[in-house]
Design a protein around this motif. Structure first.
Motif, PDB file in Angstrom:
ATOM      1  N   PRO A 172      45.764  35.195 103.700  1.00 45.94           N
ATOM      2  CA  PRO A 172      46.103  35.355 104.929  1.00 45.94           C
ATOM      3  C   PRO A 172      47.481  36.367 104.991  1.00 45.94           C
ATOM      4  O   PRO A 172      47.247  36.144 106.282  1.00 45.94           O
ATOM      5  CB  PRO A 172      46.878  33.918 103.899  1.00 45.94           C
TER       6      PRO A 172
ATOM      7  N   THR B  40      47.038  29.626 114.304  1.00 42.42           N
ATOM      8  CA  THR B  40      46.785  28.813 113.312  1.00 42.42           C
ATOM      9  C   THR B  40      47.677  29.163 112.077  1.00 42.42           C
ATOM     10  O   THR B  40      47.488  27.376 111.080  1.00 42.42           O
ATOM     11  CB  THR B  40      45.627  30.673 112.489  1.00 42.42           C
ATOM     12  N   ASN B  41      48.736  29.887 111.968  1.00 46.66           N
ATOM     13  CA  ASN B  41      49.606  29.165 111.410  1.00 46.66           C
ATOM     14  C   ASN B  41      51.087  29.176 111.986  1.00 46.66           C
ATOM     15  O   ASN B  41      51.844  29.406 111.679  1.00 46.66           O
ATOM     16  CB  ASN B  41      49.740  30.249 110.240  1.00 46.66           C
ATOM     17  N   SER B  42      51.014  29.104 113.360  1.00 52.03           N
ATOM     18  CA  SER B  42      51.999  29.170 113.914  1.00 52.03           C
ATOM     19  C   SER B  42      52.182  28.171 115.141  1.00 52.03           C
ATOM     20  O   SER B  42      50.466  28.013 115.345  1.00 52.03           O
ATOM     21  CB  SER B  42      52.769  30.347 113.772  1.00 52.03           C
TER      22      SER B  42
ATOM     23  N   SER C  87      51.845  25.582 108.968  1.00 53.56           N
ATOM     24  CA  SER C  87      50.286  25.792 108.500  1.00 53.56           C
ATOM     25  C   SER C  87      49.687  24.562 108.369  1.00 53.56           C
ATOM     26  O   SER C  87      50.147  24.290 107.090  1.00 53.56           O
ATOM     27  CB  SER C  87      50.915  26.924 107.609  1.00 53.56           C
TER      28      SER C  87
ATOM     29  N   LYS D 220      49.955  25.445 102.719  1.00 55.13           N
ATOM     30  CA  LYS D 220      51.361  25.577 102.687  1.00 55.13           C
ATOM     31  C   LYS D 220      51.170  26.813 101.403  1.00 55.13           C
ATOM     32  O   LYS D 220      50.772  26.334 100.357  1.00 55.13           O
ATOM     33  CB  LYS D 220      51.890  24.430 101.883  1.00 55.13           C
TER      34      LYS D 220
ATOM     35  N   HIS E 280      50.316  32.413 103.057  1.00 51.21           N
ATOM     36  CA  HIS E 280      50.247  31.795 104.514  1.00 51.21           C
ATOM     37  C   HIS E 280      51.395  31.524 105.374  1.00 51.21           C
ATOM     38  O   HIS E 280      51.497  31.704 105.797  1.00 51.21           O
ATOM     39  CB  HIS E 280      50.434  30.088 104.665  1.00 51.21           C
TER      40      HIS E 280
ATOM     41  N   SER F  53      51.544  33.362 108.886  1.00 52.83           N
ATOM     42  CA  SER F  53      52.817  32.166 110.226  1.00 52.83           C
ATOM     43  C   SER F  53      53.727  33.162 110.679  1.00 52.83           C
ATOM     44  O   SER F  53      53.646  33.798 111.987  1.00 52.83           O
ATOM     45  CB  SER F  53      53.039  31.288 109.502  1.00 52.83           C
TER      46      SER F  53
END
Lengths: 597, 292, 394
Positions: free
Chosen positions: A49, A395-397, A414, A417, A421, A425
């Motif tokens: 990630p 994707t993560n934010s 995200s 979790k 990740h 983020s």
């Protein structure tokens, strides 16, 4: 004519004697295929990630360049000591070596490098852009917030981090038991990150009002509040006094307020990492934990390794039993459980379950109940908004345009979790904000696209900052592209661990450090997929002596004056760090006589 | 990891070998291991051309090009002359193809090694007369197409086992080597260099042109020949002591044959037969090495 | 010192005196006595040389190509089939400009097997770029072998010393064997013009494409042309030291001769006997003995023959489909001068058949009695076909 020494009366000779070299034959003109150095993407790094350059990290480790290897991690991830212990290791699942013998112990290596750096108190030298005229606030000093602050600082922004707890680290500090991540390790790592140059303010409870108060001071605010509230079971009696939340239980223990269980039976409801951590913590505090889970063991979201260690240590597991109600009775609890059965077991997915028919129940008498069936935001405003005008769902934010710009990251933004990740983020938000400020909102998505690692969603800060990794081909190397003839079978390093007896009696870290020798040996096993490790095969096997070693950089280059384009170098490259392509028409050749690695 | 490779080369780029020429790789490796105190005799073979035409030479050592069948004899003469001049340091090496070794040069080779001439004879074997355009030699393997074994007339005789023929002369050292196993090759050449008397190294050197393979798999195919037991790596000292240097992982010969155009006519049945021939040869070798 | 030596041993003595350093040979009758004697010399230390007992004549020559390329003095001996087997590498030796010396004992080529003298084997190698010297006596064999080394090294071309099987190779004659000191004065140690040298790497005999090949061939011919003059100079020096010389051609009683017998090898001695008798009867007859066949001394032959009315060339050899080989060469040498003798070509003594004084007188009479030859080649002494052999199967 050969220059013979002349005898006084010797007659002229014209004989087939050759004293000149063949170097005037520019056999490169024969070529219709062109080999070139073309470093590609390792599957582990695409799966990471945080987009760590794992192939390169292992290559440097194999050579004993531990500091350089550690710095290579830090380019993409500020938390190797933590991730090297608790990461869920998506990288290792993609390791091409798994198809050969066993995958590389990537996490073990990461931890080794971080520990080595800490042990020798190394200071990384990392690239940092010149300071920008913008200020950032980061809310929450968990892994996401720390990562965001770290990357924003490296991108040149001034950064203030606000944390409500007495110490930074978030879930790492309070949610993960010390036997997995010792507090000292975490503190040292965070101290190291703070050296990047951001300001950290602890015991600053962040409320909506506080947010509004700071709005005018900052150009953007990163919100990484995390999930600190346990999800309700929605059964009768769960609100009874003494029914404890798993995360809060772990936090309490991590604050040093450890209760003692004196051989008490403790029911832990749930199947995730928090549940397993809680159960093992109970065990270490003298209790007899019983994990109650409504599905099967293989459906548990907790790491398999953690589950098996928990069982090994003495945690009991009750599968396919779901709590119906909790009744407090004279300092004890009566737990009524209902038996479940699976109704859909598609491979690779969690089984769907429903109560058996006719209903079967059992009663369980326990001294404590800990529930850990999921976590959510403590307050609603901490959650990112849904899709709408001015909101960029990444994707993560999640980025919300405005003044200031709000960036939501961490567990609340995200899908998966995990600590890595969370790092992803923080990095994604940092890059997105930088693009937003420099180029405007329309450039955020295409801009992020340019710094992807391979074909996945991971991003590389090194690529974003135009480091050498930019030259990397996005193609993710597959096992079939590795020339395994150049590798020997070698067993994976066994992660040394405390014995079961040693584990259950304390919170000492279970996984032990490996030696430098062992780390180098393990790193040597790495295929370094897609990367040149200067093994020299290209030069060794070249029939035309057309691969030249550059003594300065230690790299290789192809002398296209002589290269006939046979392609042996490309095939004999063990790690697919070269490519063979059609030769350009002759007129354009002159422009790129020599292509350097 | 990285093989112990002597870094210096005694060969120039610009030679005129075909792209992917295994014989060029073999020469590079040999000279790396032998060094500059080497005089080389080259009877007619691909290398007569690869080395370049007058006034050029692709090699940084003295070379004597000579007639096809004379590899053993010319080297004997060079050795005798150097001995007369008191030069015992220089290694005399004959570098011949399979035709010049297995066939037309066999008599001179047999004569020279029977006399135990103090020289190293290296045969780079590309399994046919490649320089003249892929004609069958006694080194051409069973099953192969060549321009003189075309169509249904593909070669139906076994490849001559040259190393065993040399071993039968009870020479001090005989070995096989492959361009795909440089470390093994360097070691053998260095070992041979240090031994006095007649020494023979048989180097398997692929020929993309003649084998009808893409040039980029030239080394890979040579490696597969070893991995499939088609070309085992071994050495024999004093005609008696056999050492097998590589124990394959049990690849099937099919995998090797399927990659090469020269074998494309072979049926599954033919390949099965070849598999059993290879196994038979391997068992025989194991027996000689005292391993069965 | 005068010694009674077999012709073969005269060769061996000369090689010993010349201090050849590498010898490679393969046995063939009638060459064997040469190499056996050389083996003795190597074994007893009177000659410090490496003797390679190779497995064929081809390898003998090949080995010497290697040795000579490495810069040492080399020698081999062979005959007939052996020389024929060497054919390929004879070209190689001259093309590589190597001063190799070869003693060739003239023997007939099979089939049928025949070990007796006949010049076709050496003459068949006339286009290989080798200097060829034909000998008449044991002394000449020894002297010519010494001369061969010097000439070869002087013009960088290989030299073949040719002697008749048995009549010379196996015949004992008194021979003056010179002192080593004298020989050393005549023949200093070999200084190679080029050699394989790791200090100065070079590729020898590399591929020569059309743009250079012709010039390289021309260079060989220049060496051959040079060899004619060098041969004479060398003989002058030889004479100074040893008091003997032979000449590329030797005219015997040619000054006023109307008929000149052209000969080579031991047949010249028989001719000398005949000419003595014929002269005593008042016949105007002479002999032109040809020693140097390659390069062919055409000018000397023209000068000696142009005053005669007729020349009778006696060939102990034959080029099928053409004729006697010396005759052909002599005719070619004469064809461009306006006043030239009529050339008669006689074939005699093939496969070792004895050529007696009577046979030669018969040849002389035939030449004298006809204005022009009745045939292109006159085969002398032919016998009628014998009765058919009994069937083996019977």
């Amino acid at each position: 004519m050969s220059a013979q020494h002349k005898m006084k009366d010797s007659i002229p000779l014209f004989v087939p004697h050759s004293f000149r070299t063949t170097e005037s034959n520019k056999t490169g003109s024969w070529r219709f295929l062109r080999p070139r150095y073309d470093e590609k993407t390792a599957p582990c790094s695409a799966a990471c990630p945080a987009g760590e350059d794992i192939g390169r990290i292992e290559m440097l480790t194999a050579r004993g360049l531990f500091k350089e290897a550690w710095e290579t991690i830090l380019k993409e991830n500020p938390l190797p000591a933590a991730c090297g212990r608790v990461c869920l290791r998506p990288c290792e699942k993609e390791c091409n070596r798994r198809e050969f013998d066993e995958g590389i112990g990537i996490r073990t290596m990461e931890r080794f490098l971080a520990d080595t750096a800490a042990r020798y108190e190394l200071k990384p030298s990392l690239e940092r852009l010149s300071s920008q005229n913008r200020k950032m606030a980061v809310v929450g000093a968990g892994p996401a917030g720390l990562a965001a602050a770290y990357f924003l600082t490296r991108l040149g922004y001034g950064c203030d981090v606000f944390e409500s707890a007495p110490e930074p680290g978030g879930v790492l500090r309070y949610g993960i038991p010390a036997y997995r991540l010792p507090v000292g390790v975490l503190r040292a790592e965070i101290e190291q990150i703070c050296g990047t140059g951001f300001n950290l303010y602890c015991q600053k409870p962040v409320t909506k009002a506080f947010l509004e108060e700071i709005q005018s001071e900052y150009d953007a605010v990163f919100l990484g509040c995390g999930r600190s509230r346990g999800v309700a079971l929605h059964i009768a009696g769960e609100e009874a006094g003494g029914v404890e939340d798993g995360l809060q239980f772990l936090q309490k223990v991590n604050r040093g307020e450890a209760p003692s269980f004196f051989n008490a039976q403790v029911a832990v409801i749930g199947g995730g990492n928090t549940a397993v951590d809680a159960a093992r913590t109970v065990l270490r505090l003298g209790g007899r934990p019983l994990l109650v889970y409504r599905r099967r063991r293989e459906d548990m979201p907790a790491f398999e390794e953690e589950i098996s260690m928990a069982l090994e240590e003495g945690v009991q597991l009750l599968e396919l039993w779901s709590p119906l109600r909790i009744e407090g009775k004279g300092g004890q609890y009566l737990l009524t459980l209902q038996q479940m059965k699976t109704v859909d077991t598609s491979p690779g997915e969690r089984a769907r379950v429903e109560p058996v028919n006719p209903q079967t129940t059992q009663e369980l008498r326990v001294l404590h109940v800990i529930k850990a069936v999921g976590l959510e935001a403590a307050e609603e405003w901490q959650n990112p908004p849904v899709a709408q005008e001015g909101v960029l769902l990444l994707t993560n934010s999640v980025i919300v345009r405005g003044s200031p710009v709000l960036a939501y990251g961490g567990d609340l933004a995200s899908r998966i979790k995990s600590v890595s990740h969370a790092v992803a983020s923080g990095k994604e938000a940092a890059i997105a904000l930088d693009i937003l400020f420099h180029k405007g909102p329309d450039h955020v998505l295409p801009g992020l696209e340019t710094c992807r690692v391979g074909n996945g969603s991971s991003l590389s800060m090194e690529v974003y900052m135009r480091g050498p990794r930019c030259a990397r081909n996005r193609h993710v190397v597959t096992f079939s592209e590795i020339n395994t003839d150049h590798f020997q079978f070698a067993p994976k390093v066994a992660q040394p661990r405390l014995l079961r007896e040693e584990r259950v009696s304390s919170f000492a870290e279970i996984d032990l450090r490996i030696s430098a020798g062992l780390a180098m040996k393990e790193a040597e096993r790495c295929f370094n997929c897609g990367l040149c490790n200067q093994c020299d095969n290209c030069r060794l096997y070249c029939p035309d002596l057309a691969v030249v070693r550059d003594n300065g950089s230690g790299g290789r280059s192809i002398d296209y004056d002589y290269c006939k384009g046979c392609g042996i170098c490309v095939v004999e490259c063990p790690r697919n760090a070269m490519s063979l392509e059609k030769e350009a028409p002759p007129q354009s050749r002159r422009d790129r006589r020599e292509e350097k690695l | 990891m990285q093989p112990e490779v002597p870094d210096r080369d005694y060969m120039f780029p610009g030679h005129v070998g075909c792209p992917g020429c295994g014989a060029a790789i073999a020469m590079r490796f040999l000279l790396k291991a032998l060094g500059e105190k080497t005089v080389m005799v080259i009877p007619a073979c691909c290398w007569s051309i690869i080395a370049g035409a007058y006034p050029q030479s692709a090699l940084k050592i003295p070379v004597l090009h000579t007639a096809f069948e004379t590899g053993g004899a010319v080297a004997s003469g060079v050795r005798a002359a150097l001995d007369m001049k008191g030069d015992t340091e220089t290694t005399v090496v004959t570098w011949a193809g399979d035709g010049g070794t297995f066939d037309i040069g066999f008599q001179a080779l047999s004569g020279a090694v029977e006399r135990n001439e103090d020289f190293l004879y290296v045969c780079y074997d590309n399994e046919a007369y490649m320089n003249t355009g892929i004609q069958r030699s006694s080194s051409t393997p069973y099953g192969a197409w060549t321009t003189t074994t075309p169509g249904r007339d593909w070669k139906k005789m076994r490849k001559k086992n040259i190393v065993e023929a040399l071993v039968a002369h009870r020479i001090p050292y005989a070995a096989t080597a492959s361009i795909a196993f440089p470390e093994d090759l360097f070691r053998k050449v260095a070992k041979a260099k240090a031994i006095k008397g007649a020494r023979f190294i048989h180097i398997f050197a692929s020929c993309p042109t003649g084998w009808r393979i893409p040039s980029e798999i030239s080394v890979k195919i040579a490696r597969m020949a070893v991995q499939t037991n088609i070309f085992p790596l071994y050495e024999v000292e004093d005609g008696l002591r056999y050492t097998i240097n590589f124990f394959p992982k049990g690849y099937l010969v099919k995998e090797y044959f399927r990659l090469q155009g020269r074998f494309k006519h072979l049926t599954e049945k033919d390949l099965d037969q070849i598999q059993s021939m290879v196994e038979e040869d391997w068992k025989l070798l194991l027996r000689k090495a005292g391993l069965s | 010192m005068k010694r009674v030596l077999e012709g073969s041993h005269s060769v061996a003595e000369a090689v010993r005196l010349a201090k050849a350093e590498v010898i490679a040979a393969y046995p063939i009758t009638p060459q064997t006595h040469i190499v056996e004697r050389l083996s003795d010399f190597c074994a007893d230390g009177s000659l410090n040389a490496r003797y390679l007992r190779v497995e064929s004549e081809h390898s003998a020559m090949a080995a010497l190509i290697g040795a000579s390329s490495a810069g040492v003095r080399t020698f081999t001996a062979t005959s007939s089939q052996g020389l024929a087997l060497m054919h390929e590498v004879l070209h190689w030796a001259s093309g590589a400009r190597l001063p190799i010396v070869l003693a060739e004992v003239n023997r007939a080529l099979a089939p049928g097997w025949n070990i007796w003298t006949d010049q076709t084997d050496s003459l068949a190698q006339r286009d290989t770029g080798w200097i060829q010297l034909y000998c008449e006596t044991g002394q000449e064999v020894l002297d010519t072998t010494l001369q061969a080394f010097r000439l070869a090294e002087n013009v960088s071309l290989p030299v073949m010393v040719v002697l008749d099987a048995f009549y010379l190779s196996h015949t004992y004659e008194p021979v003056d064997v010179p002192d080593q000191e004298q020989v050393d004065r005549f023949l200093p140690p070999f200084t190679p013009r080029f050699m394989l040298d790791t200090e100065r790497p070079c590729a020898f005999n590399q591929m020569a494409p059309p743009d250079v090949y012709m010039e390289m061939r021309r260079s060989i011919q220049e060496g051959m042309e040079e060899a004619l003059g060098r041969f004479a100079e060398m003989e002058d020096e030889f004479k100074k030291i040893f008091g003997r010389s032979y000449g590329a051609v030797e005219p015997i009683a040619c000054e006023d001769a109307e008929i000149i017998l052209v000969t080579s090898g031991t047949m010249s001695s028989t001719c000398r006997q005949l000419v003595k008798e014929l002269r005593s009867r008042g016949e105007k007859v002479g002999i032109l003995k040809i020693k140097l066949f390659r390069p062919f001394p055409a000018e000397s032959i023209r000068r000696r023959l142009k005053t005669a009315r007729k020349a009778a060339v006696i060939d102990r050899n034959f080029s099928f489909g053409s004729g006697g080989i010396f005759a052909g060469e002599v005719k070619a040498a004469l064809c461009d001068i306006p006043e030239r003798p009529v050339v008669f070509s006689f074939i005699a003594g093939l496969g070792g058949r004895d050529v007696t004084v009577g046979d030669l007188e018969n040849i002389y009479m035939q030449t004298k009695n006809h204005d022009v030859p009745q045939q292109e080649s006159i085969w002398t002494g032919l016998r009628p076909a014998s009765a058919p052999a009994p069937d083996l199967k019977r």
